[in-house]
Design an enzyme around this catalytic site. Structure first.
Site, PDB file in Angstrom:
ATOM      1  N   LYS A 199       0.823  -1.223   0.000  1.00 60.80           N
ATOM      2  CA  LYS A 199       0.000   0.000   0.000  1.00 60.80           C
ATOM      3  C   LYS A 199       0.855   1.271   0.000  1.00 60.80           C
ATOM      4  CE  LYS A 199      -4.383  -1.610   0.591  1.00 60.80           C
ATOM      5  NZ  LYS A 199      -4.505  -2.782   1.450  1.00 60.80           N
ATOM      6  N   GLU A 249     -10.065   6.282   2.718  1.00 64.91           N
ATOM      7  CA  GLU A 249     -10.926   5.255   3.287  1.00 64.91           C
ATOM      8  C   GLU A 249     -10.035   4.127   3.768  1.00 64.91           C
ATOM      9  OE1 GLU A 249     -10.020   5.274   0.216  1.00 64.91           O
ATOM     10  OE2 GLU A 249      -9.486   3.192  -0.170  1.00 64.91           O
ATOM     11  N   SER A 278       1.813  -9.731  -0.761  1.00 66.89           N
ATOM     12  CA  SER A 278       1.435  -8.307  -0.717  1.00 66.89           C
ATOM     13  C   SER A 278       1.677  -7.672   0.640  1.00 66.89           C
ATOM     14  CB  SER A 278      -0.030  -8.152  -1.122  1.00 66.89           C
ATOM     15  OG  SER A 278      -0.864  -8.987  -0.328  1.00 66.89           O
TER      16      SER A 278
HETATM   17  C1  LIG Z   1      -5.251  -3.953   1.034  1.00 67.71           C
HETATM   18  C2  LIG Z   1      -4.506  -5.204   0.847  1.00 67.71           C
HETATM   19  C3  LIG Z   1      -4.791  -6.105  -0.202  1.00 67.71           C
HETATM   20  C4  LIG Z   1      -5.930  -5.909  -1.157  1.00 67.71           C
HETATM   21  O1  LIG Z   1      -5.872  -4.779  -1.957  1.00 67.71           O
HETATM   22  P1  LIG Z   1      -5.489  -4.793  -3.480  1.00 67.71           P
HETATM   23  O2  LIG Z   1      -5.805  -3.424  -3.938  1.00 67.71           O
HETATM   24  O3  LIG Z   1      -6.307  -5.839  -4.168  1.00 67.71           O
HETATM   25  O4  LIG Z   1      -4.039  -5.102  -3.574  1.00 67.71           O
HETATM   26  C5  LIG Z   1      -3.998  -7.233  -0.351  1.00 67.71           C
HETATM   27  N1  LIG Z   1      -3.002  -7.498   0.505  1.00 67.71           N
HETATM   28  C6  LIG Z   1      -2.695  -6.676   1.532  1.00 67.71           C
HETATM   29  C7  LIG Z   1      -1.574  -7.044   2.439  1.00 67.71           C
HETATM   30  C8  LIG Z   1      -3.431  -5.513   1.747  1.00 67.71           C
HETATM   31  O5  LIG Z   1      -3.131  -4.711   2.771  1.00 67.71           O
END
Ligand SMILES: *Cc1c(COP(=O)(O)O)cnc(C)c1O
Length: 396
Positions: free
Chosen positions: A87, A109, A376
């Protein structure tokens, strides 16, 4: 109202009230100016590298590879970034842009709180005011992240409308932006909403695939055969896919949250169960009830618990360039535990959805094939909830 700009096939566009039009036009013009500005890109790269800790590592998961007995598996470690997820890439980009535009205030948000924490972090760093809208339900479930945001100097506003969750927080942030556009930038957290957000957020996240390409060329001397990432709104996945879209031999797989299963109502798998619709300023696929109302969605993972998907993914699905597979809570929890045990890496429960699908398919590939999975985020935030899922109550 312009519906022709920012299209991905039939998807995308700008389905917004007239009162928001000036704000998105101003943003689009500023973005078009700064995205190719060498000074802006120098500053952003410095923030990425020196503050967020980029480039993130591309790690060969040898034990997992051997255990699954198929494709050679690499993990793209976005969990190692400052604030613990991808993020921060988007947030640093938007915050820097907002600052160049002369804005002094960021609003955002947040669902679980990850995007809110990242935005509060960037606001603290760049000396900007910050207000985060969060569904009241989520403020209760994620009290620690509410504390973090306040510690970072942000104001957190609980949203009580609708189901008091993420989609209501997005609606409230858009409403707030409409009433105060002169000093305020809306820092949207994923590749969704009206143009230019899906394109701009994708560009900031595309650093993920840019790095994967360089790193895999250094390590293997060739492109991967398949890349996987989890999909909520779709920002880490589009960032992972973007620089491979033209490389037709690279398979692209997005992993959606199926919750308790796509044959139940407790799911958030938008491509697998949704229909074409218009919501939050864009045309795309959305989970809807039989009357076309946005359906309540469910996933164990708060970050994937959104009833829509970014318009570029909807288009990649329509054209068949990428495929989107459902992964259940159970499968994700198993993968969360598996990666922890096997590689010593505790993934976010969102990322565990991609790991789970990789576990299913890795054995179908020959040993000379290369698979990249984007992790992620890190899973510290999820430990208490997963323990609870397994029937163990631990104090957070
Ligand atoms: C917010 C988040 C997601 C989902 O958001 P995307 O916009 O689909 O990437 C996925 N993994 C983590 C660790 C997140 O914080």
């Amino acid at each position: 109202m312009s519906k022709s700009r920012g299209r991905f096939g039939v998807h995308g566009g700008q389905y917004i009230p007239e009162t928001l039009m000036n704000a998105v036009i101003e943003l689009e013009e500023a973005y078009n100016h700064y995205k190719d500005d060498p000074e802006f890109n120098r500053e952003l790269t410095a923030l990425f590298n020196d503050y967020a800790g980029r480039p993130s590592r591309l790690y060969y998961a040898e034990k997992m590879t051997k255990d699954l007995g198929g494709a050679k598996i690499y993990l793209k470690r976005e969990d190692l970034n400052h604030t613990g997820s991808h993020k921060i890439n988007n947030v640093l980009g938007q915050a820097l842009l907002a600052k160049k535009m002369g804005k002094t205030r960021l609003i955002a948000e947040t669902g679980a709180g990850q995007h809110g924490v990242a935005t509060a972090t960037a606001a603290a760093l760049l000396g900007m005011e910050c207000v985060v809208f969060m569904g009241e339900e989520d403020t209760k479930r994620q009290a620690l992240n509410v504390y973090r945001m306040r510690l970072l100097g942000a104001e957190v506003i609980p949203v009580k409308t609708g189901t008091a969750t993420l989609k209501d927080a997005v609606s409230e942030a858009m409403r707030e932006w409409t009433s105060r556009i002169d000093d305020t930038h809306y820092c949207l957290g994923s590749v969704m909403g009206p143009h230019p957000f899906p394109t701009m957020v994708r560009d900031f996240q595309s650093v993920i695939s840019k790095e994967i390409k360089q790193q895999i060329m250094e390590k293997e001397g060739r492109l991967p055969d398949v890349v996987l990432a989890c999909v909520g709104g779709g920002s880490n996945s589009i960032g992972t896919f973007y620089h491979f879209i033209e490389d037709k031999n690279v398979e692209l797989i997005g992993c959606e949250a199926a919750g308790r299963g796509i044959d139940t109502f407790e799911t958030a798998a938008t491509i697998n169960t949704g229909r074409l619709g218009i919501f939050h300023g864009m045309k795309s696929y959305f989970c809807q009830d039989k009357y076309g109302q946005i359906a309540p969605v469910y996933s164990i993972s708060a970050g994937l618990d959104y009833p829509g998907i970014g318009p570029e993914h909807a288009w990649l699905h329509d054209t068949g360039r990428a495929s989107y597979v459902p992964v259940t809570d159970d499968e994700a929890v198993n993968a969360f535990e598996y990666l922890s045990r096997t590689e010593g890496i505790i993934p976010a429960i969102e990322s565990a959805h991609a790991v789970a699908h990789a576990m299913k398919i890795a054995g179908n590939y020959d040993k000379d094939k290369i698979m990249v999975i984007t992790i992620s985020g890190r899973g510290d935030k999820d430990c208490a909830a997963i323990a609870r899922y397994r029937g163990e109550d631990i104090n957070e």
